[in-house]
Design an enzyme around this catalytic site. Structure first.
Site, PDB file in Angstrom:
ATOM      1  N   THR A 141      -5.023   2.910 -16.409  1.00  0.00           N
ATOM      2  CA  THR A 141      -4.503   1.580 -16.075  1.00  0.00           C
ATOM      3  C   THR A 141      -3.012   1.691 -15.819  1.00  0.00           C
ATOM      4  O   THR A 141      -2.300   2.376 -16.558  1.00  0.00           O
ATOM      5  CB  THR A 141      -4.739   0.511 -17.167  1.00  0.00           C
ATOM      6  OG1 THR A 141      -3.881  -0.609 -16.906  1.00  0.00           O
ATOM      7  CG2 THR A 141      -4.469   0.980 -18.575  1.00  0.00           C
ATOM      8  N   ASP A 143      -1.114  -0.580 -16.372  1.00  0.00           N
ATOM      9  CA  ASP A 143      -0.471  -1.396 -17.412  1.00  0.00           C
ATOM     10  C   ASP A 143      -0.100  -0.590 -18.654  1.00  0.00           C
ATOM     11  O   ASP A 143       0.663  -1.066 -19.495  1.00  0.00           O
ATOM     12  CB  ASP A 143      -1.384  -2.552 -17.826  1.00  0.00           C
ATOM     13  CG  ASP A 143      -1.560  -3.575 -16.725  1.00  0.00           C
ATOM     14  OD1 ASP A 143      -0.837  -3.494 -15.716  1.00  0.00           O
ATOM     15  OD2 ASP A 143      -2.424  -4.451 -16.871  1.00  0.00           O
ATOM     16  N   MET A 185       3.247  -6.552 -12.772  1.00  0.00           N
ATOM     17  CA  MET A 185       1.982  -6.604 -13.505  1.00  0.00           C
ATOM     18  C   MET A 185       2.203  -6.294 -14.984  1.00  0.00           C
ATOM     19  O   MET A 185       3.208  -5.684 -15.360  1.00  0.00           O
ATOM     20  CB  MET A 185       0.962  -5.658 -12.884  1.00  0.00           C
ATOM     21  CG  MET A 185       0.361  -6.232 -11.602  1.00  0.00           C
ATOM     22  SD  MET A 185      -1.012  -5.257 -10.981  1.00  0.00           S
ATOM     23  CE  MET A 185      -1.589  -6.309  -9.647  1.00  0.00           C
ATOM     24  N   GLY A 186       1.249  -6.682 -15.792  1.00  0.00           N
ATOM     25  CA  GLY A 186       1.342  -6.522 -17.246  1.00  0.00           C
ATOM     26  C   GLY A 186       0.835  -7.797 -17.892  1.00  0.00           C
ATOM     27  O   GLY A 186       1.589  -8.736 -18.087  1.00  0.00           O
ATOM     28  N   ARG A 187      -0.476  -7.839 -18.123  1.00  0.00           N
ATOM     29  CA  ARG A 187      -1.115  -9.057 -18.647  1.00  0.00           C
ATOM     30  C   ARG A 187      -0.734  -9.302 -20.102  1.00  0.00           C
ATOM     31  O   ARG A 187      -0.340 -10.402 -20.477  1.00  0.00           O
ATOM     32  CB  ARG A 187      -2.641  -8.948 -18.592  1.00  0.00           C
ATOM     33  CG  ARG A 187      -3.215  -8.637 -17.244  1.00  0.00           C
ATOM     34  CD  ARG A 187      -4.711  -8.519 -17.343  1.00  0.00           C
ATOM     35  NE  ARG A 187      -5.317  -9.819 -17.580  1.00  0.00           N
ATOM     36  CZ  ARG A 187      -5.584 -10.714 -16.636  1.00  0.00           C
ATOM     37  NH1 ARG A 187      -5.308 -10.444 -15.375  1.00  0.00           N
ATOM     38  NH2 ARG A 187      -6.142 -11.859 -16.929  1.00  0.00           N
ATOM     39  N   ARG A 282      15.781 -16.487  -5.941  1.00  0.00           N
ATOM     40  CA  ARG A 282      14.559 -16.193  -5.192  1.00  0.00           C
ATOM     41  C   ARG A 282      13.613 -15.406  -6.081  1.00  0.00           C
ATOM     42  O   ARG A 282      14.040 -14.695  -6.988  1.00  0.00           O
ATOM     43  CB  ARG A 282      14.871 -15.322  -3.964  1.00  0.00           C
ATOM     44  CG  ARG A 282      15.699 -16.000  -2.898  1.00  0.00           C
ATOM     45  CD  ARG A 282      14.872 -16.991  -2.089  1.00  0.00           C
ATOM     46  NE  ARG A 282      15.611 -17.526  -0.956  1.00  0.00           N
ATOM     47  CZ  ARG A 282      16.409 -18.587  -0.993  1.00  0.00           C
ATOM     48  NH1 ARG A 282      16.595 -19.237  -2.141  1.00  0.00           N
ATOM     49  NH2 ARG A 282      17.024 -19.000   0.087  1.00  0.00           N
ATOM     50  N   LEU A 289       1.103  -3.868  -4.801  1.00  0.00           N
ATOM     51  CA  LEU A 289       1.907  -2.709  -4.369  1.00  0.00           C
ATOM     52  C   LEU A 289       2.022  -1.711  -5.514  1.00  0.00           C
ATOM     53  O   LEU A 289       2.089  -0.500  -5.300  1.00  0.00           O
ATOM     54  CB  LEU A 289       3.327  -3.163  -4.013  1.00  0.00           C
ATOM     55  CG  LEU A 289       3.564  -3.769  -2.651  1.00  0.00           C
ATOM     56  CD1 LEU A 289       4.995  -4.272  -2.553  1.00  0.00           C
ATOM     57  CD2 LEU A 289       3.295  -2.719  -1.575  1.00  0.00           C
TER      58      LEU A 289
HETATM   59  O1  F6P Z   1      -4.768  -2.941 -13.406  1.00  0.00           O
HETATM   60  C1  F6P Z   1      -4.457  -3.969 -14.315  1.00  0.00           C
HETATM   61  C2  F6P Z   1      -3.914  -5.099 -13.560  1.00  0.00           C
HETATM   62  O2  F6P Z   1      -2.973  -4.501 -12.765  1.00  0.00           O
HETATM   63  C3  F6P Z   1      -3.284  -6.271 -14.292  1.00  0.00           C
HETATM   64  O3  F6P Z   1      -1.958  -6.128 -14.686  1.00  0.00           O
HETATM   65  C4  F6P Z   1      -3.451  -7.395 -13.301  1.00  0.00           C
HETATM   66  O4  F6P Z   1      -3.390  -8.641 -13.929  1.00  0.00           O
HETATM   67  C5  F6P Z   1      -4.795  -7.090 -12.773  1.00  0.00           C
HETATM   68  O5  F6P Z   1      -4.907  -5.684 -12.749  1.00  0.00           O
HETATM   69  C6  F6P Z   1      -5.089  -7.673 -11.425  1.00  0.00           C
HETATM   70  O6  F6P Z   1      -6.311  -7.173 -10.968  1.00  0.00           O
HETATM   71  P1  F6P Z   1      -7.181  -7.722  -9.743  1.00  0.00           P
HETATM   72  O7  F6P Z   1      -6.263  -8.384  -8.789  1.00  0.00           O
HETATM   73  O8  F6P Z   1      -7.825  -6.506  -9.196  1.00  0.00           O
HETATM   74  O9  F6P Z   1      -8.147  -8.666 -10.336  1.00  0.00           O
END
Ligand code: F6P
Length: 383
Positions: A141, A143, A185-187, A282, A289
């Site tokens: 991942t 993440d 990214m980073g949930r 902005r 990406l």
């Molecule tokens: O790979 C993990 C992740 O990058 C998360 O940080 C992000 O929220 C998610 O994937 C988005 O995934 P998708 O757009 O494929 O549903």
């Protein structure tokens, strides 16, 4: 005794998947085993079209280690326990796990190497309970938030891509004297924001582990402009929250997908900063990406270390589990130690401390280890 193994890739893609596929295939072929590739997670075992299972011989994996994506394809709607099945013209989630296990056995596969994140490891463990003989997981991942391992492949490339974007955004921010808010990214964990933020010289880093105060963020921006820096770079993880606030979603999850789509916190923050500080702002969303492109050398090496370790564990023992980098070693750790949790940033660790020492603001209350400067006085330790 292993004779034939299969590989699949599940969940969101990450740079380095093809390098793992190549390393697993070559080290298995060098032991005289046969290697099959299952397309699109577990879908290839359920949909019996001719190319849903492919033979991974030497020519199939030649020249792929540097390629992004995955030659096997992937999906984050492929959980065989809630597989989309047409019933009366509608797709409904159905438990197709017994079909997966039957097909696996019919193909004479002795073990599966499953490349994936938390969701894929959970599925692998459940499939073993249903009768899949052996599974070795390889942690993937961007993440970097999988429990049990120091690092996952794909993360370093995502950090490099993000750092490169921050370098580019610096010049345009400076030219226009703007605040640039960059959503990454980073949930649940802020690894990408933290590492790229330090490497790329951000002024503010906001991560899910540290709820932020909008006022503190704006104080830092005002301070930058008062010091005549005249621009600022803010990096925010998609899962970051204001203290007492909520995560922002772009779209809800459907019944086949494990996660809802996050997004929007960067744009909201840019609007708030502009109205509270008066500085033109902005926002940029780096989005997918960060998942694309060629893996950097660190990830190519890590991917191959992990792939070959998976095959060695298959050859030299009977256990299942996930490959994890612990210290300098590749170990096999039980799925139970991995699934259902998140490896978060250590908010008291060296990396966060380093950022604070550099004057980077996390939007939280300053601790007594943090240094602040007000416009009238020299640098002082906050009390
Ligand atoms: O790979 C993990 C992740 O990058 C998360 O940080 C992000 O929220 C998610 O994937 C988005 O995934 P998708 O757009 O494929 O549903």
């Amino acid at each position: 005794m292993i004779r034939r193994i299969a590989i699949n890739t599940g969940g969101g893609d990450a740079p380095g998947l093809n390098a793992v596929i190549r390393s697993v295939a070559l080290s298995a072929l060098n032991r005289g085993w046969e290697v099959l590739g299952i397309k699109r997670g577990y879908e290839g075992l359920l949909d019996e079209t001719p190319d849903s299972i492919i033979t991974l011989d030497r020519s199939a994996v030649r020249g792929i280690a540097h390629l992004g994506g995955t030659i096997l394809g992937t999906t984050n709607r492929g959980d065989p326990f809630k597989y989309p099945t047409l019933v009366d013209g509608n797709k409904v989630p159905t438990d197709a796990s017994s079909r997966v296990v039957e097909r696996f056995r019919a193909l004479g596969i002795d073990a599966l190497v499953a490349l994936g994140g938390d969701g894929s490891m959970t599925i692998a463990r459940k499939l073993m309970e249903r009768g899949l003989p052996r599974v070795i997981g390889v942690p993937k991942t961007i993440d970097n938030d999988l429990k049990g391992t120091n690092v996952t492949f794909g993360f370093a490339t995502a950090v490099a891509t993000t750092t490169d974007a921050l370098d580019k955004l610096h010049s345009t921010a400076q030219a226009h004297r703007r605040v640039m808010v960059v959503e990454v990214m980073g949930r649940h964990a802020g690894w990408i924001a933290l590492h790229a933020g330090i490497a790329g010289g951000a002024d503010v880093i906001l991560i899910p582990e540290i709820p932020y105060s909008l006022e503190r963020v704006c104080d830092k921006i005002r301070q930058r402009y008062e010091q005549r820096s005249d621009f600022a770079i803010v990096v925010i993880s998609e899962g970051a929250v204001e203290a007492g606030g909520e995560i922002m979603y772009k779209a809800g999850k459907d019944e086949f997908k494990e996660h809802a789509v996050l997004g929007g916190c960067g744009e909201r923050l840019a609007r708030q900063i502009e109205s509270l500080t008066g500085n033109e702002s902005r926002s940029v969303v780096l989005g997918h990406l960060q998942r694309g492109g060629s893996p950097i050398s660190f990830d190519r090496l890590l991917a191959q270390l992990m792939g070959c370790a998976a095959v060695r564990y298959l050859a030299n023992g009977n256990e299942s589990g996930m490959i994890a980098q612990v210290g300098d070693e590749m170990r096999l750790i039980p799925f139970d130690e991995v699934v259902g949790g998140t490896r978060c940033v250590d908010v008291d660790g060296d990396t966060v401390e380093t950022a604070r020492d550099l004057g980077i603001c996390f939007g939280d209350e300053p601790s007594n280890k943090q240094y602040v400067r007000d416009s009238a006085t020299p640098l002082v330790a906050a009390v």
